[in-house]
Scaffold this active site. Structure first.
Site, short mmCIF file in Angstrom:
data_model
loop_
_atom_site.label_atom_id
_atom_site.label_comp_id
_atom_site.label_asym_id
_atom_site.label_seq_id
_atom_site.Cartn_x
_atom_site.Cartn_y
_atom_site.Cartn_z
N LYS A 212 0.85 -1.20 0.00
CA LYS A 212 0.00 0.00 0.00
C LYS A 212 0.88 1.25 0.00
O LYS A 212 1.77 1.38 0.84
CB LYS A 212 -0.89 -0.03 1.25
CG LYS A 212 -1.79 1.17 1.45
CD LYS A 212 -2.77 0.91 2.60
CE LYS A 212 -3.67 2.10 2.85
NZ LYS A 212 -3.00 3.20 3.55
N HIS A 236 -1.58 7.63 0.92
CA HIS A 236 -1.89 7.58 2.35
C HIS A 236 -2.86 8.70 2.73
O HIS A 236 -2.74 9.31 3.79
CB HIS A 236 -0.58 7.70 3.15
CG HIS A 236 -0.53 6.92 4.44
ND1 HIS A 236 0.14 5.74 4.59
CD2 HIS A 236 -1.06 7.18 5.66
CE1 HIS A 236 0.04 5.30 5.83
NE2 HIS A 236 -0.70 6.16 6.51
N ARG A 239 -1.15 12.02 3.64
CA ARG A 239 -0.57 12.22 4.98
C ARG A 239 0.94 11.99 5.07
O ARG A 239 1.53 12.21 6.10
CB ARG A 239 -1.30 11.31 5.99
CG ARG A 239 -2.71 11.79 6.22
CD ARG A 239 -3.51 10.80 7.01
NE ARG A 239 -3.15 10.69 8.40
CZ ARG A 239 -3.54 11.53 9.35
NH1 ARG A 239 -4.30 12.56 9.05
NH2 ARG A 239 -3.18 11.33 10.61
C1 LIG Z 1 -6.40 9.51 10.73
C2 LIG Z 1 -5.82 8.60 9.72
C3 LIG Z 1 -5.05 7.52 10.15
C4 LIG Z 1 -4.52 6.63 9.23
N1 LIG Z 1 -3.81 5.55 9.66
C5 LIG Z 1 -3.33 4.66 8.77
C6 LIG Z 1 -2.62 3.50 9.20
O1 LIG Z 1 -2.42 3.28 10.39
N2 LIG Z 1 -2.17 2.63 8.24
C7 LIG Z 1 -2.39 2.86 6.91
O2 LIG Z 1 -1.99 2.04 6.07
N3 LIG Z 1 -3.05 3.96 6.49
C8 LIG Z 1 -3.52 4.84 7.37
N4 LIG Z 1 -4.21 5.93 6.93
C9 LIG Z 1 -4.44 6.10 5.47
C10 LIG Z 1 -5.68 5.32 5.03
O3 LIG Z 1 -5.52 3.94 5.12
C11 LIG Z 1 -6.03 5.64 3.56
O4 LIG Z 1 -4.91 5.41 2.75
C12 LIG Z 1 -6.53 7.06 3.36
O5 LIG Z 1 -7.22 7.51 4.48
C13 LIG Z 1 -7.42 7.11 2.12
O6 LIG Z 1 -7.87 8.39 1.87
P1 LIG Z 1 -9.35 8.93 2.31
O7 LIG Z 1 -9.31 9.05 3.79
O8 LIG Z 1 -9.40 10.25 1.63
O9 LIG Z 1 -10.36 7.94 1.82
C14 LIG Z 1 -4.74 6.85 7.84
C15 LIG Z 1 -5.51 7.92 7.42
C16 LIG Z 1 -6.05 8.80 8.34
C17 LIG Z 1 -6.89 9.94 7.86
#
Ligand SMILES: Cc1cc2nc3c(=O)[nH]c(=O)nc-3n(C[C@H](O)[C@H](O)[C@H](O)COP(=O)(O)O)c2cc1C
Length: 340
Positions: A212, A236, A239
Protein backbone atom coordinates in the site's frame (compact mmCIF):
# COMPACT_ATOMS: atom_id res chain seq x y z
CA UNK A 1 -30.17 5.22 13.42
CA UNK A 2 -31.34 4.72 9.88
CA UNK A 3 -29.80 7.25 7.53
CA UNK A 4 -26.28 8.37 6.63
CA UNK A 5 -27.30 11.93 7.59
CA UNK A 6 -28.10 10.76 11.14
CA UNK A 7 -24.83 8.80 11.38
CA UNK A 8 -22.81 11.79 10.13
CA UNK A 9 -24.55 14.22 12.50
CA UNK A 10 -23.76 11.90 15.35
CA UNK A 11 -20.12 11.64 14.24
CA UNK A 12 -19.93 15.46 14.31
CA UNK A 13 -20.87 15.32 18.02
CA UNK A 14 -18.34 12.61 18.88
CA UNK A 15 -15.31 13.33 16.68
CA UNK A 16 -14.17 16.52 18.34
CA UNK A 17 -11.05 16.93 16.15
CA UNK A 18 -12.85 16.45 12.82
CA UNK A 19 -15.20 19.12 11.47
CA UNK A 20 -17.24 16.53 9.55
CA UNK A 21 -17.56 18.89 6.59
CA UNK A 22 -20.41 18.46 4.09
CA UNK A 23 -17.77 17.12 1.67
CA UNK A 24 -14.69 15.52 3.26
CA UNK A 25 -12.11 17.24 1.03
CA UNK A 26 -9.15 18.18 3.21
CA UNK A 27 -9.62 21.95 2.99
CA UNK A 28 -10.69 22.82 6.56
CA UNK A 29 -8.19 20.39 8.12
CA UNK A 30 -5.13 21.25 5.96
CA UNK A 31 -1.92 20.33 7.74
CA UNK A 32 -3.68 18.82 10.76
CA UNK A 33 -1.56 15.74 11.51
CA UNK A 34 -2.20 14.52 14.20
CA UNK A 35 -5.76 15.17 13.22
CA UNK A 36 -7.41 14.06 10.01
CA UNK A 37 -5.80 16.42 7.52
CA UNK A 38 -3.19 16.06 4.83
CA UNK A 39 0.48 16.77 5.51
CA UNK A 40 1.89 20.30 5.17
CA UNK A 41 -0.28 22.49 2.97
CA UNK A 42 -2.73 19.58 2.71
CA UNK A 43 -2.50 19.72 -1.08
CA UNK A 44 -2.19 15.96 -1.64
CA UNK A 45 -5.42 15.21 0.24
CA UNK A 46 -7.24 18.10 -1.44
CA UNK A 47 -6.02 17.05 -4.91
CA UNK A 48 -7.21 13.44 -4.34
CA UNK A 49 -10.76 14.75 -4.01
CA UNK A 50 -10.52 17.48 -6.69
CA UNK A 51 -9.15 15.26 -9.45
CA UNK A 52 -11.97 12.75 -9.03
CA UNK A 53 -14.29 15.53 -10.16
CA UNK A 54 -12.35 15.64 -13.44
CA UNK A 55 -13.46 12.15 -14.40
CA UNK A 56 -16.91 12.21 -15.98
CA UNK A 57 -19.22 9.24 -16.46
CA UNK A 58 -20.78 8.63 -19.88
CA UNK A 59 -24.55 8.20 -19.94
CA UNK A 60 -25.67 5.20 -22.06
CA UNK A 61 -29.20 3.93 -21.52
CA UNK A 62 -29.82 2.02 -24.76
CA UNK A 63 -29.22 -1.31 -23.10
CA UNK A 64 -31.01 -4.44 -21.89
CA UNK A 65 -33.22 -4.25 -18.82
CA UNK A 66 -31.13 -6.90 -17.00
CA UNK A 67 -30.42 -6.40 -13.28
CA UNK A 68 -27.20 -4.62 -12.29
CA UNK A 69 -24.84 -6.73 -10.15
CA UNK A 70 -22.14 -5.00 -8.05
CA UNK A 71 -20.59 -8.20 -6.70
CA UNK A 72 -16.90 -8.91 -7.07
CA UNK A 73 -14.13 -10.78 -5.26
CA UNK A 74 -10.78 -10.21 -3.59
CA UNK A 75 -8.26 -13.07 -3.80
CA UNK A 76 -11.15 -15.47 -4.33
CA UNK A 77 -13.26 -14.11 -1.44
CA UNK A 78 -16.67 -12.97 -2.74
CA UNK A 79 -17.79 -9.43 -1.86
CA UNK A 80 -21.07 -7.63 -2.50
CA UNK A 81 -19.18 -4.62 -3.90
CA UNK A 82 -15.45 -3.99 -4.51
CA UNK A 83 -15.18 -1.38 -1.75
CA UNK A 84 -13.15 -1.97 1.41
CA UNK A 85 -12.48 -0.11 4.66
CA UNK A 86 -8.97 1.39 4.66
CA UNK A 87 -6.73 0.84 7.71
CA UNK A 88 -6.98 3.84 10.03
CA UNK A 89 -4.99 4.07 13.25
CA UNK A 90 -5.06 6.44 16.22
CA UNK A 91 -8.82 7.06 16.35
CA UNK A 92 -8.64 8.88 19.68
CA UNK A 93 -5.59 11.02 18.86
CA UNK A 94 -6.69 11.85 15.29
CA UNK A 95 -10.47 12.17 15.72
CA UNK A 96 -10.78 13.00 19.42
CA UNK A 97 -13.38 10.23 19.64
CA UNK A 98 -13.71 8.25 22.83
CA UNK A 99 -13.40 4.81 21.30
CA UNK A 100 -10.63 2.28 21.79
CA UNK A 101 -8.79 0.83 18.78
CA UNK A 102 -10.21 -2.57 19.69
CA UNK A 103 -13.85 -1.56 19.77
CA UNK A 104 -13.31 0.61 16.66
CA UNK A 105 -12.02 -2.46 14.81
CA UNK A 106 -14.83 -4.66 16.14
CA UNK A 107 -17.47 -2.25 14.81
CA UNK A 108 -15.64 -1.66 11.52
CA UNK A 109 -15.09 -5.33 10.72
CA UNK A 110 -18.61 -6.29 11.77
CA UNK A 111 -20.19 -3.51 9.68
CA UNK A 112 -18.15 -4.41 6.61
CA UNK A 113 -18.99 -8.10 6.89
CA UNK A 114 -22.70 -7.33 7.35
CA UNK A 115 -22.56 -5.20 4.19
CA UNK A 116 -20.90 -8.12 2.38
CA UNK A 117 -17.38 -6.77 2.18
CA UNK A 118 -14.08 -6.62 4.10
CA UNK A 119 -11.96 -4.32 6.23
CA UNK A 120 -8.22 -3.66 6.31
CA UNK A 121 -7.11 -3.45 9.95
CA UNK A 122 -4.25 -1.48 11.47
CA UNK A 123 -0.94 -1.72 13.27
CA UNK A 124 1.02 0.53 15.62
CA UNK A 125 4.04 1.11 17.83
CA UNK A 126 3.02 -1.37 20.53
CA UNK A 127 2.22 -5.06 19.88
CA UNK A 128 -1.37 -4.75 21.11
CA UNK A 129 -2.09 -2.30 18.28
CA UNK A 130 -1.58 -5.21 15.88
CA UNK A 131 -2.72 -8.10 18.09
CA UNK A 132 -6.10 -6.61 19.05
CA UNK A 133 -7.33 -5.92 15.50
CA UNK A 134 -6.10 -9.38 14.50
CA UNK A 135 -8.08 -10.94 17.36
CA UNK A 136 -11.18 -9.38 15.80
CA UNK A 137 -10.39 -10.98 12.42
CA UNK A 138 -9.80 -14.28 14.23
CA UNK A 139 -13.39 -14.18 15.52
CA UNK A 140 -14.49 -13.86 11.89
CA UNK A 141 -12.39 -16.75 10.54
CA UNK A 142 -9.68 -14.42 9.23
CA UNK A 143 -12.07 -12.53 6.93
CA UNK A 144 -10.10 -9.32 6.52
CA UNK A 145 -6.71 -7.89 5.69
CA UNK A 146 -4.36 -6.96 8.54
CA UNK A 147 -1.81 -4.26 7.74
CA UNK A 148 1.79 -4.60 8.92
CA UNK A 149 3.92 -1.47 9.05
CA UNK A 150 7.40 -1.59 7.47
CA UNK A 151 9.21 -2.52 10.70
CA UNK A 152 12.50 -4.37 11.01
CA UNK A 153 12.41 -8.06 9.95
CA UNK A 154 11.93 -9.54 13.45
CA UNK A 155 8.93 -7.26 14.10
CA UNK A 156 7.43 -8.24 10.74
CA UNK A 157 8.13 -11.93 11.42
CA UNK A 158 6.00 -12.35 14.55
CA UNK A 159 3.15 -10.38 13.00
CA UNK A 160 3.32 -12.48 9.80
CA UNK A 161 3.28 -15.68 11.89
CA UNK A 162 0.11 -14.54 13.69
CA UNK A 163 -1.51 -13.75 10.32
CA UNK A 164 -0.76 -17.26 9.06
CA UNK A 165 -2.04 -18.87 12.28
CA UNK A 166 -5.28 -16.94 11.95
CA UNK A 167 -5.62 -17.76 8.26
CA UNK A 168 -6.32 -14.20 7.16
CA UNK A 169 -7.34 -13.60 3.55
CA UNK A 170 -4.29 -11.46 2.70
CA UNK A 171 -1.74 -9.19 4.39
CA UNK A 172 -1.09 -5.56 3.50
CA UNK A 173 1.86 -3.33 4.30
CA UNK A 174 1.67 0.47 4.20
CA UNK A 175 5.26 0.76 3.00
CA UNK A 176 4.79 4.52 2.64
CA UNK A 177 4.57 4.74 6.46
CA UNK A 178 8.38 4.49 6.31
CA UNK A 179 8.24 8.25 5.74
CA UNK A 180 6.21 9.07 8.86
CA UNK A 181 8.68 10.86 11.15
CA UNK A 182 6.82 9.87 14.34
CA UNK A 183 7.33 6.20 13.42
CA UNK A 184 10.89 6.52 12.13
CA UNK A 185 12.00 7.82 15.49
CA UNK A 186 9.90 5.52 17.70
CA UNK A 187 11.51 2.90 19.96
CA UNK A 188 10.73 0.22 17.39
CA UNK A 189 11.21 2.21 14.19
CA UNK A 190 9.84 1.68 10.69
CA UNK A 191 12.27 1.87 7.78
CA UNK A 192 12.43 1.96 4.01
CA UNK A 193 12.34 -1.40 2.21
CA UNK A 194 14.08 -2.21 -1.07
CA UNK A 195 13.02 -5.00 -3.43
CA UNK A 196 15.12 -7.64 -1.63
CA UNK A 197 13.67 -6.62 1.75
CA UNK A 198 10.18 -6.94 0.29
CA UNK A 199 10.98 -10.38 -1.17
CA UNK A 200 11.85 -11.52 2.38
CA UNK A 201 8.63 -9.91 3.66
CA UNK A 202 6.61 -11.84 1.07
CA UNK A 203 8.24 -15.15 2.11
CA UNK A 204 7.43 -14.51 5.78
CA UNK A 205 3.79 -13.71 5.06
CA UNK A 206 2.83 -16.89 3.16
CA UNK A 207 -0.43 -15.19 2.11
CA UNK A 208 -1.22 -12.76 -0.72
CA UNK A 209 0.80 -9.62 0.01
CA UNK A 210 -0.60 -6.17 -0.84
CA UNK A 211 1.81 -3.22 -0.88
CA UNK A 212 0.00 0.00 0.00
CA UNK A 213 1.41 3.35 -1.05
CA UNK A 214 2.36 2.93 -4.73
CA UNK A 215 2.11 6.11 -6.83
CA UNK A 216 4.10 5.41 -10.02
CA UNK A 217 4.65 2.80 -12.71
CA UNK A 218 8.23 2.49 -11.42
CA UNK A 219 6.94 1.72 -7.91
CA UNK A 220 4.44 -0.80 -9.26
CA UNK A 221 7.17 -2.59 -11.23
CA UNK A 222 9.31 -2.84 -8.08
CA UNK A 223 6.30 -4.26 -6.19
CA UNK A 224 5.86 -6.83 -8.96
CA UNK A 225 9.54 -7.76 -8.85
CA UNK A 226 9.27 -8.22 -5.08
CA UNK A 227 6.48 -10.75 -5.64
CA UNK A 228 3.57 -8.65 -4.37
CA UNK A 229 0.14 -10.01 -5.25
CA UNK A 230 -1.53 -6.64 -5.07
CA UNK A 231 -0.92 -2.93 -4.61
CA UNK A 232 -2.92 -0.04 -3.26
CA UNK A 233 -2.38 3.01 -5.45
CA UNK A 234 -2.35 5.47 -2.58
CA UNK A 235 -0.64 8.53 -1.14
CA UNK A 236 -1.89 7.58 2.35
CA UNK A 237 -4.72 10.08 2.07
CA UNK A 238 -2.13 12.85 1.56
CA UNK A 239 -0.57 12.22 4.98
CA UNK A 240 2.99 11.23 4.07
CA UNK A 241 4.08 13.74 1.38
CA UNK A 242 2.83 17.19 0.44
CA UNK A 243 2.51 18.11 -3.28
CA UNK A 244 1.72 14.59 -4.53
CA UNK A 245 -0.37 13.84 -7.58
CA UNK A 246 -3.81 12.46 -6.79
CA UNK A 247 -4.11 8.67 -6.77
CA UNK A 248 -6.80 8.80 -9.49
CA UNK A 249 -4.33 10.68 -11.76
CA UNK A 250 -1.73 7.89 -11.71
CA UNK A 251 -4.13 4.93 -11.62
CA UNK A 252 -4.65 4.40 -15.34
CA UNK A 253 -0.98 4.26 -16.33
CA UNK A 254 -0.17 1.97 -13.41
CA UNK A 255 -3.06 -0.36 -14.29
CA UNK A 256 -1.96 -0.49 -17.93
CA UNK A 257 1.64 -1.28 -16.98
CA UNK A 258 0.63 -3.97 -14.48
CA UNK A 259 -1.69 -5.48 -17.09
CA UNK A 260 -3.44 -7.97 -14.81
CA UNK A 261 -0.29 -9.29 -13.09
CA UNK A 262 -1.32 -7.94 -9.65
CA UNK A 263 -4.61 -6.93 -8.03
CA UNK A 264 -4.93 -3.15 -8.14
CA UNK A 265 -6.70 -1.32 -5.36
CA UNK A 266 -6.79 2.44 -4.99
CA UNK A 267 -7.63 4.96 -2.27
CA UNK A 268 -7.61 8.69 -1.57
CA UNK A 269 -10.65 10.95 -1.73
CA UNK A 270 -13.27 8.37 -2.79
CA UNK A 271 -16.56 9.56 -1.35
CA UNK A 272 -19.38 8.10 -3.46
CA UNK A 273 -20.42 5.15 -5.58
CA UNK A 274 -19.79 7.34 -8.63
CA UNK A 275 -16.18 7.81 -7.47
CA UNK A 276 -15.86 4.03 -7.15
CA UNK A 277 -17.21 3.63 -10.70
CA UNK A 278 -14.50 6.05 -11.96
CA UNK A 279 -11.72 4.03 -10.30
CA UNK A 280 -12.99 0.78 -11.79
CA UNK A 281 -13.16 2.43 -15.23
CA UNK A 282 -9.54 3.56 -14.90
CA UNK A 283 -8.35 0.03 -14.13
CA UNK A 284 -8.77 -0.61 -10.39
CA UNK A 285 -10.11 -3.92 -9.09
CA UNK A 286 -11.37 -2.24 -5.93
CA UNK A 287 -11.40 0.90 -3.81
CA UNK A 288 -10.50 1.56 -0.17
CA UNK A 289 -12.32 4.31 1.69
CA UNK A 290 -10.66 5.89 4.72
CA UNK A 291 -11.98 8.94 6.56
CA UNK A 292 -15.74 8.56 5.87
CA UNK A 293 -15.55 4.93 7.00
CA UNK A 294 -14.03 6.06 10.32
CA UNK A 295 -16.79 8.60 10.76
CA UNK A 296 -19.33 5.88 10.02
CA UNK A 297 -17.95 3.90 12.98
CA UNK A 298 -17.70 6.93 15.27
CA UNK A 299 -21.22 8.09 14.36
CA UNK A 300 -23.06 4.80 14.16
CA UNK A 301 -20.87 1.82 15.07
CA UNK A 302 -21.38 -1.33 13.05
CA UNK A 303 -24.79 -0.06 11.84
CA UNK A 304 -23.14 3.19 10.68
CA UNK A 305 -20.67 1.24 8.54
CA UNK A 306 -23.46 -0.88 7.07
CA UNK A 307 -25.56 2.23 6.31
CA UNK A 308 -22.57 3.92 4.66
CA UNK A 309 -21.62 0.91 2.52
CA UNK A 310 -25.26 0.34 1.49
CA UNK A 311 -25.35 3.98 0.35
CA UNK A 312 -22.13 3.54 -1.68
CA UNK A 313 -23.51 0.31 -3.19
CA UNK A 314 -26.75 2.01 -4.21
CA UNK A 315 -24.86 4.89 -5.84
CA UNK A 316 -22.55 2.46 -7.66
CA UNK A 317 -25.55 0.43 -8.86
CA UNK A 318 -27.24 3.60 -10.17
CA UNK A 319 -24.08 4.80 -11.93
CA UNK A 320 -23.67 1.35 -13.53
CA UNK A 321 -27.30 1.31 -14.64
CA UNK A 322 -27.06 4.74 -16.25
CA UNK A 323 -23.77 3.87 -17.97
CA UNK A 324 -25.15 0.62 -19.39
CA UNK A 325 -22.94 -1.64 -17.25
CA UNK A 326 -24.56 -4.75 -15.79
CA UNK A 327 -21.54 -6.29 -14.07
CA UNK A 328 -18.38 -4.86 -12.48
CA UNK A 329 -16.29 -6.28 -15.36
CA UNK A 330 -18.40 -4.27 -17.84
CA UNK A 331 -16.99 -1.01 -16.44
CA UNK A 332 -14.16 0.10 -18.73
CA UNK A 333 -12.37 3.22 -19.90
CA UNK A 334 -15.10 3.65 -22.56
CA UNK A 335 -17.54 4.59 -19.79
CA UNK A 336 -15.70 7.74 -18.69
CA UNK A 337 -14.06 10.89 -20.02
CA UNK A 338 -10.94 12.02 -18.23
CA UNK A 339 -10.46 15.81 -18.13
CA UNK A 340 -6.89 15.91 -16.78
C1 LIG B 1 -6.40 9.51 10.73
C2 LIG B 1 -5.82 8.60 9.72
C3 LIG B 1 -5.05 7.52 10.15
C4 LIG B 1 -4.52 6.63 9.23
N1 LIG B 1 -3.81 5.55 9.66
C5 LIG B 1 -3.33 4.66 8.77
C6 LIG B 1 -2.62 3.50 9.20
O1 LIG B 1 -2.42 3.28 10.39
N2 LIG B 1 -2.17 2.63 8.24
C7 LIG B 1 -2.39 2.86 6.91
O2 LIG B 1 -1.99 2.04 6.07
N3 LIG B 1 -3.05 3.96 6.49
C8 LIG B 1 -3.52 4.84 7.37
N4 LIG B 1 -4.21 5.93 6.93
C9 LIG B 1 -4.44 6.10 5.47
C10 LIG B 1 -5.68 5.32 5.03
O3 LIG B 1 -5.52 3.94 5.12
C11 LIG B 1 -6.03 5.64 3.56
O4 LIG B 1 -4.91 5.41 2.75
C12 LIG B 1 -6.53 7.06 3.36
O5 LIG B 1 -7.22 7.51 4.48
C13 LIG B 1 -7.42 7.11 2.12
O6 LIG B 1 -7.87 8.39 1.87
P1 LIG B 1 -9.35 8.93 2.31
O7 LIG B 1 -9.31 9.05 3.79
O8 LIG B 1 -9.40 10.25 1.63
O9 LIG B 1 -10.36 7.94 1.82
C14 LIG B 1 -4.74 6.85 7.84
C15 LIG B 1 -5.51 7.92 7.42
C16 LIG B 1 -6.05 8.80 8.34
C17 LIG B 1 -6.89 9.94 7.86
Amino acid sequence: MKTWREVYDNARENATLCRCCPVCNGVACRGETPGVGGKGSGSSFIRNVEMLQKVKITLDTITSNDEVDTSSSLFGHPVSLPVYAAPIGGIEINYGAKVSELSYTEMLVDGCLRAGTLAFTGDGKIPSMFEEPLSVLKKHQGAGIPTIKPWADDEIAWRAKLCLENDVLAVASDIDASGLSALRTSEVPVGFKDVDDLKRFKKLVGKPLILKGIMSVKGAMKALEAGADGIVVSNHGGRVLDDCLASIEVLKEIAEAVNGRMTILVDGGFRSGNDVFKALALGADGVLIGRPMSLAVIGGGSDGVKIYLDKIALELREAMAMAGCKKIEDITLDNVTVLF
